[in-house]
Design an enzyme around this catalytic site. Structure first.
Site, PDB file in Angstrom:
ATOM      1  N   ARG A   1      -0.939  -2.470   0.957  1.00  0.00           N
ATOM      2  CA  ARG A   1      -0.210  -1.474   1.756  1.00  0.00           C
ATOM      3  C   ARG A   1       0.310  -2.064   3.062  1.00  0.00           C
ATOM      4  O   ARG A   1      -0.291  -2.974   3.628  1.00  0.00           O
ATOM      5  CB  ARG A   1      -1.122  -0.265   1.994  1.00  0.00           C
ATOM      6  CG  ARG A   1      -1.471   0.410   0.678  1.00  0.00           C
ATOM      7  CD  ARG A   1      -2.376   1.589   0.842  1.00  0.00           C
ATOM      8  NE  ARG A   1      -1.755   2.647   1.617  1.00  0.00           N
ATOM      9  CZ  ARG A   1      -2.385   3.745   2.006  1.00  0.00           C
ATOM     10  NH1 ARG A   1      -3.661   3.924   1.685  1.00  0.00           N
ATOM     11  NH2 ARG A   1      -1.772   4.656   2.695  1.00  0.00           N
TER      12      ARG A   1
ATOM     13  N   ASP B   1       0.775  14.160   1.617  1.00  0.00           N
ATOM     14  CA  ASP B   1      -0.411  13.976   0.771  1.00  0.00           C
ATOM     15  C   ASP B   1      -0.508  15.045  -0.319  1.00  0.00           C
ATOM     16  O   ASP B   1      -1.325  14.928  -1.238  1.00  0.00           O
ATOM     17  CB  ASP B   1      -1.683  14.020   1.627  1.00  0.00           C
ATOM     18  CG  ASP B   1      -1.815  12.776   2.501  1.00  0.00           C
ATOM     19  OD1 ASP B   1      -1.089  11.795   2.277  1.00  0.00           O
ATOM     20  OD2 ASP B   1      -2.650  12.806   3.426  1.00  0.00           O
TER      21      ASP B   1
ATOM     22  N   GLN C   1      -0.851   7.437  11.236  1.00  0.00           N
ATOM     23  CA  GLN C   1      -1.835   6.365  11.367  1.00  0.00           C
ATOM     24  C   GLN C   1      -1.387   5.352  12.415  1.00  0.00           C
ATOM     25  O   GLN C   1      -2.171   4.953  13.282  1.00  0.00           O
ATOM     26  CB  GLN C   1      -2.044   5.676  10.015  1.00  0.00           C
ATOM     27  CG  GLN C   1      -2.732   6.606   9.012  1.00  0.00           C
ATOM     28  CD  GLN C   1      -2.777   6.027   7.610  1.00  0.00           C
ATOM     29  OE1 GLN C   1      -2.203   4.968   7.341  1.00  0.00           O
ATOM     30  NE2 GLN C   1      -3.450   6.722   6.712  1.00  0.00           N
TER      31      GLN C   1
ATOM     32  N   ARG D   1       2.874   6.471  -5.724  1.00  0.00           N
ATOM     33  CA  ARG D   1       2.777   7.844  -6.235  1.00  0.00           C
ATOM     34  C   ARG D   1       4.067   8.298  -6.914  1.00  0.00           C
ATOM     35  O   ARG D   1       4.027   9.228  -7.730  1.00  0.00           O
ATOM     36  CB  ARG D   1       2.373   8.804  -5.106  1.00  0.00           C
ATOM     37  CG  ARG D   1       0.918   8.620  -4.729  1.00  0.00           C
ATOM     38  CD  ARG D   1       0.410   9.632  -3.730  1.00  0.00           C
ATOM     39  NE  ARG D   1      -1.026   9.409  -3.506  1.00  0.00           N
ATOM     40  CZ  ARG D   1      -1.691   9.791  -2.432  1.00  0.00           C
ATOM     41  NH1 ARG D   1      -1.070  10.417  -1.448  1.00  0.00           N
ATOM     42  NH2 ARG D   1      -2.983   9.563  -2.328  1.00  0.00           N
TER      43      ARG D   1
ATOM     44  N   LYS E   1     -10.301  15.027   5.931  1.00  0.00           N
ATOM     45  CA  LYS E   1     -10.496  13.572   5.976  1.00  0.00           C
ATOM     46  C   LYS E   1      -9.914  12.987   7.263  1.00  0.00           C
ATOM     47  O   LYS E   1     -10.568  12.206   7.944  1.00  0.00           O
ATOM     48  CB  LYS E   1      -9.830  12.968   4.733  1.00  0.00           C
ATOM     49  CG  LYS E   1     -10.185  11.543   4.459  1.00  0.00           C
ATOM     50  CD  LYS E   1     -10.047  11.214   2.975  1.00  0.00           C
ATOM     51  CE  LYS E   1      -8.601  11.088   2.515  1.00  0.00           C
ATOM     52  NZ  LYS E   1      -7.894   9.936   3.115  1.00  0.00           N
TER      53      LYS E   1
ATOM     54  N   GLY F   1      -6.600   3.618   4.314  1.00  0.00           N
ATOM     55  CA  GLY F   1      -5.527   3.195   5.217  1.00  0.00           C
ATOM     56  C   GLY F   1      -5.759   3.699   6.632  1.00  0.00           C
ATOM     57  O   GLY F   1      -5.456   3.005   7.610  1.00  0.00           O
TER      58      GLY F   1
END
Ligand code: S3P
Length: 435
Positions: free
Chosen positions: A126, A320, A173, A351, A26, A98
């Site tokens: 977020r 992740d 990111q 999470r 991804k 995100g």
């Protein structure tokens, strides 16, 4: 396994055997589509992730003026460099992604037009200050809810200056967002991370010939003199998706699974290190390198596990995969501690809370902390109704735990797996063979 409406039922503990190529990574797919849109000319991309997150990035680059055609499983993306991007007529919808919002914000910060980035209910919760604060320091005008801390974000980009900036958290990111802004800035930039985070942007841009250099935890970026050329890229399989089968094969006795052509970038495969520490039987055979990204086949055989500690600088390399690792810990002998993972609370769901609830549903002891979890491994029980919490990775983590148990357990809110791995249940079923 049966999937009905938005609920799937797993269980029975059938051994997993065979080979699977999970969807394209991804993170690499977002970058491949975006960097192709920023290239001069046509790029050919294969094995691009087929989930909803990357579809959002694709729609956004099209709204910004790139041309995307799909031909027999290939994406042909035609761009004209940063300069060819044009003001979008519509709000850019990042959906649940995100990566789309934060990374594309860095591109738009340097463009002399107005754009609005929005997302779904999860994404609108977020944190965005990690990109809006430094992009404003570079000269972009950005607004958003709560002074730019939350989406929707309204960006009026333009003349940027270079920046020397220390990111407050190790986030790929935000690092990527700043690298893309820095390529459009006047003067050099240095972006410093407090710990290593995934380095796909740096590797791919260097392979494409962009003026990016890595010095330890710093990334040095010079202004881009001219756009890179179109390129070809077969996106390696996603280690974060492969991790669910690695855990499933480990905890389901009698299993042996080969995960083909997986991205084995060291910043992404911390979960293999953790599982091996717990006693897992995993081998990696490197098969090549594409655009600076190493690729390999991973073989996983079932094994009994013991508890471990996951903390410190290891966290970004497993961030992740923690939902999957938490399920492995649930099947392990002893108490597993996960610490320094406060970022888990601001992913697609909280999470920390979500994992705790699901482990408790499975009959295990689990305490939640501000920065992680204490998991008392043992004998999880079937018969639970598990929940996805609107989070694709929680759904798949619940499914692999449920699969390994004797009796059936349900996972509610299953449809969210479409974010990263629409055919996950079908692939699990194929590896398990006839019931
Ligand atoms: C991603 C970076 C990671 C990861 C996310 C994808 C990326 O987030 O959790 O799923 O593609 O850059 P961080 O920004 O916290 O590193």
């Amino acid at each position: 396994m049966t999937v009905l409406d938005n609920e799937a039922v797993f269980g029975g503990g059938r051994p997993l055997r065979g080979r699977v190529r999970v969807p394209g990574d991804k993170s690499l797919s977002h970058r491949a589509v975006l960097f192709a849109a920023l290239a001069k000319g046509a790029s050919r991309l294969t094995h691009v992730a087929n989930g909803e997150d990357v579809a959002a990035t694709r729609r956004i680059v099209e709204l910004l003026g790139a041309r995307v055609r799909e031909k027999r499983g290939e994406l042909i993306v035609t761009g004209g460099g940063f300069e060819a991007l044009r003001e979008p007529e519509m709000v850019l919808d990042c959906a649940n992604s995100g990566t789309s919002m934060r990374v594309i914000a860095g591109v738009l910060a340097g463009r002399p037009f107005l754009s609005v980035l929005n997302g779904d209910g999860s994404l609108r919760k977020r944190p965005m200050a990690r990109v809006t604060t430094p992009l404003r320091l570079m000269g972009a005008r950005i607004d958003g809810r709560e002074q730019g801390r939350l989406a929707p974000l309204v960006i009026r980009g333009g003349a940027l200056n270079g920046i020397d900036y220390e990111l407050p958290v190790a986030t790929a990111q935000a690092k990527s967002s700043l690298i893309l802004a820095a390529l459009q800035a006047e003067g050099a930039s240095t972006i410093y991370s407090p710990a290593m985070s995934r380095d796909h942007t740096e590797r791919m841009l260097i392979a494409l010939g962009a003026p990016v250099r890595v010095e330890g935890l710093s990334v040095c970026v010079d202004p881009l003199a001219s756009a890179w050329d179109g390129f070809e890229f077969a996106v390696p399989a996603d280690p974060s998706s492969a991790a669910f089968f690695a855990v499933a094969a480990t905890i389901t006795p009698g299993s042996e699974v080969v995960l083909e052509s997986v991205a084995i970038n060291p910043t992404r495969i911390g979960f293999i290190e953790v599982l091996r520490r717990m006693g897992a039987n995993i081998t990696i055979v490197p098969t090549g390198e594409l655009l600076g990204e190493p690729v390999g086949d991973i073989t996983v055989r079932s094994a009994t596990l013991t508890a471990t500690r996951i903390e410190g600088d290891e966290i970004p390399s497993v961030i992740d995969e923690i939902p999957a690792l938490a399920m492995a810990a649930g099947f392990a002998d002893g108490v597993t501690e996960i610490r320094d993972a406060e970022e888990l609370a601001v992913k697609e769901s909280n999470r920390i809370g979500a994992i705790q609830q699901e482990l408790i549903q499975l009959g295990l002891g689990c305490e939640a902390h501000r920065d992680g979890l204490t998991i008392r491994g043992g004998r999880p029980k079937p018969g639970a109704t598990l929940k996805s919490h609107g989070d694709h990775r929680i759904a798949m983590a619940a499914a692999v735990a449920a699969h390994a148990l004797d009796g059936p357990s349900a996972v509610r809110g299953w449809a969210v797996v479409g974010v990263s791995y629409p055919s996950f249940a079908a692939d699990l079923e194929r590896l398990a063979g006839p019931a």
